[in-house]
Motif scaffolding. Structure first.
Motif, short mmCIF file in Angstrom:
data_model
loop_
_atom_site.label_atom_id
_atom_site.label_comp_id
_atom_site.label_asym_id
_atom_site.label_seq_id
_atom_site.Cartn_x
_atom_site.Cartn_y
_atom_site.Cartn_z
N VAL A 1 0.84 -1.20 0.00
CA VAL A 1 0.00 0.00 0.00
C VAL A 1 0.87 1.25 0.00
N THR A 2 1.90 1.26 0.83
CA THR A 2 2.79 2.41 0.92
C THR A 2 3.51 2.65 -0.41
N GLU A 3 4.01 1.57 -1.01
CA GLU A 3 4.74 1.69 -2.29
C GLU A 3 3.83 2.24 -3.38
N ALA A 4 2.61 1.72 -3.47
CA ALA A 4 1.68 2.17 -4.50
C ALA A 4 1.31 3.64 -4.31
N GLU A 5 1.05 4.04 -3.06
CA GLU A 5 0.66 5.42 -2.81
C GLU A 5 1.81 6.38 -3.10
N GLN A 6 3.03 5.99 -2.76
CA GLN A 6 4.18 6.85 -3.02
C GLN A 6 4.42 7.03 -4.51
N ARG A 7 4.09 6.02 -5.29
CA ARG A 7 4.32 6.07 -6.73
C ARG A 7 3.10 6.55 -7.52
N GLY A 8 1.99 6.78 -6.83
CA GLY A 8 0.78 7.22 -7.51
C GLY A 8 0.19 6.18 -8.42
N LEU A 9 0.32 4.91 -8.05
CA LEU A 9 -0.17 3.80 -8.85
C LEU A 9 -1.41 3.17 -8.21
N THR A 10 -2.25 2.57 -9.03
CA THR A 10 -3.42 1.86 -8.53
C THR A 10 -3.01 0.52 -7.96
N LEU A 11 -3.44 0.25 -6.73
CA LEU A 11 -3.29 -1.07 -6.12
C LEU A 11 -4.69 -1.52 -5.73
N MET A 12 -5.11 -2.64 -6.31
CA MET A 12 -6.47 -3.13 -6.10
C MET A 12 -6.43 -4.58 -5.67
N CYS A 13 -7.33 -4.96 -4.78
CA CYS A 13 -7.45 -6.35 -4.33
C CYS A 13 -8.67 -6.97 -4.99
N ASP A 14 -8.50 -8.16 -5.52
CA ASP A 14 -9.58 -8.84 -6.22
C ASP A 14 -10.49 -9.55 -5.21
N HIS A 15 -11.29 -8.75 -4.50
CA HIS A 15 -12.33 -9.29 -3.61
C HIS A 15 -13.56 -9.55 -4.49
N THR A 16 -13.53 -10.67 -5.20
CA THR A 16 -14.48 -10.92 -6.28
C THR A 16 -15.93 -10.85 -5.83
N TYR A 17 -16.24 -11.40 -4.65
CA TYR A 17 -17.63 -11.44 -4.20
C TYR A 17 -18.24 -10.05 -4.10
N CYS A 18 -17.42 -9.06 -3.85
CA CYS A 18 -17.94 -7.70 -3.71
C CYS A 18 -18.54 -7.18 -5.02
N TYR A 19 -18.18 -7.80 -6.13
CA TYR A 19 -18.65 -7.32 -7.43
C TYR A 19 -19.78 -8.18 -8.00
N THR A 20 -20.32 -9.08 -7.19
CA THR A 20 -21.51 -9.80 -7.62
C THR A 20 -22.70 -8.85 -7.61
N PRO A 21 -23.70 -9.07 -8.47
CA PRO A 21 -24.88 -8.20 -8.46
C PRO A 21 -25.55 -8.13 -7.09
N ALA A 22 -25.56 -9.24 -6.34
CA ALA A 22 -26.22 -9.27 -5.03
C ALA A 22 -25.51 -8.36 -4.04
N VAL A 23 -24.18 -8.47 -3.95
CA VAL A 23 -23.45 -7.67 -2.97
C VAL A 23 -23.45 -6.20 -3.35
N LEU A 24 -23.37 -5.89 -4.63
CA LEU A 24 -23.47 -4.49 -5.06
C LEU A 24 -24.82 -3.90 -4.66
N ARG A 25 -25.91 -4.70 -4.77
CA ARG A 25 -27.21 -4.21 -4.36
C ARG A 25 -27.30 -4.07 -2.84
N ILE A 26 -26.70 -5.00 -2.12
CA ILE A 26 -26.69 -4.89 -0.65
C ILE A 26 -25.99 -3.61 -0.22
N ARG A 27 -24.85 -3.33 -0.83
CA ARG A 27 -24.12 -2.09 -0.52
C ARG A 27 -24.99 -0.87 -0.80
#
Length: 343
Positions: free
Chosen positions: A104-130
């Motif tokens: 996280v520190t390295e990505a923020e210092q370099r201005g780069l995107t760091l993303m975690c593939d929490h796949t379940y969060c992108y299901t239609p059901a969880v997006l609607r719950i959010r």
């Protein structure tokens, strides 16, 4: 774009990045280059290699997706960040909270995107719950109860907590409204088959609002259950992931309490409790592969320069809870306070 790792998850990433108009997949890198070639099959425009240095030296590659064992995430992701690449990492973000913080520190210092593939969060059901929770449809969150059990593969290197709970913890982090967070966690587990690690575990999390979250994960159940209940002051939501015809149910049923907010020490007053029994509705959900939505979110984060919905810090928060839960498990279920800085 380059995908690193052609094992269990890599082929799914290859398929989704190859079909995305936002990315042009150039490399698939794996130590077993023949396996990489088999995964590519008819994708003749993508090059297979076992040489990560070659991939990271390619100036046309602007982003990578890493689907290698968790123990390698730090080295592979750090090398990619230092080569100036945006990075997507399969869950968990790293093998430890300390390693995740380095990324996280390295990505923020370099201005780069760091993303975690929490796949379940992108299901239609969880997006609607959010959407429902953040929009106040449920009111104040009172409790969350999640069950993720099945007759599963007993892992060699991790317990059931680290294998299954990251899904539920990432969903919890994703759907809780702003300002609501876990402050402590306790974990209990058992190894009934002598595997040398917990095969059944229960997590209890206390939130800063006084609400509670409970997670049950289990490798030994003869039946498969994937159910989450989110109880609010207005409505209660039930998510049954194994019921494709009605994954979400929203209940206007619950308990209402009327009475003074504060009672003097020398006074006792009866609080009026009433039971609300209203309608149940099943919100319509579109069918869409979660990985496709995740890939689009990765592209959005890179182009906009803003954090992804499941950015590196989201992955770090999950690691913080997992490590605290492991300490609790080792100490017989002691409640462990979470570091506010990490959350």
């Amino acid at each position: 774009m380059a995908v690193i790792g052609a094992g269990y998850w890599g082929p799914n990433l290859v398929r989704n990045f190859q079909s995305s108009s936002a990315f042009r997949l150039r490399w698939l890198c794996d130590l077993d280059v023949e396996r990489a070639r088999r995964v590519l099959g008819g994708y003749s425009t993508i090059q297979a290699t076992a040489n990560l240095t070659e991939v990271l030296a390619d100036e046309s590659v602007q982003a990578v997706a890493i689907a290698t064992p968790a123990a390698t995430h730090l080295d592979v992701a750090m090398a990619a960040l230092r080569a100036g690449k945006h990075v997507l990492v399969e869950k968990p973000l790293a093998a430890s909270h300390a390693e995740g913080r380095q990324l996280v520190t390295e990505a923020e210092q370099r201005g780069l995107t760091l993303m975690c593939d929490h796949t379940y969060c992108y299901t239609p059901a969880v997006l609607r719950i959010r959407e429902l929770v953040h929009g106040g449809e449920l009111g104040d969150v009172h409790f969350l109860d999640s069950v993720r059990i099945n007759l599963g593969l007993v892992q060699r290197d991790i317990d059931v907590l680290w294998d299954l709970a990251p899904h539920d913890l990432s969903i919890l982090d994703f759907v809780l409204p702003p300002g609501v967070r876990p402050v402590s966690v306790a974990a209990h587990g058992a190894d009934g088959i002598g595997a040398g690690r917990a095969c059944v575990a229960y997590l209890t999390l206390h939130l800063n609002t006084g609400a509670i979250a409970h997670i049950h994960v289990n490798w030994l159940s003869p039946v498969k259950v994937r159910t989450t209940i989110v109880g609010g002051s207005k409505r209660t939501l039930v998510w049954d992931d194994l019921n494709p015809s009605q994954r979400l149910s929203l209940y206007d049923r619950g308990v209402d309490v009327a009475g003074p907010d504060e009672l003097a020490d020398d006074q006792r007053r009866d609080m009026l409790i009433s039971y609300r029994s209203g309608d149940m509705i099943a919100p319509a959900l579109g069918e869409r592969e979660a990985l496709r939505t995740m890939v689009e979110e990765y592209a959005r984060a890179i182009h906009s320069g803003t954090p992804a919905l499941t950015d590196g810090r989201a992955g770090l928060r999950v690691l913080s809870i997992l490590e605290a839960a492991s300490r609790s498990l080792a100490s017989g279920g002691t409640m462990i306070d979470l570091d506010e800085e990490d959350l």
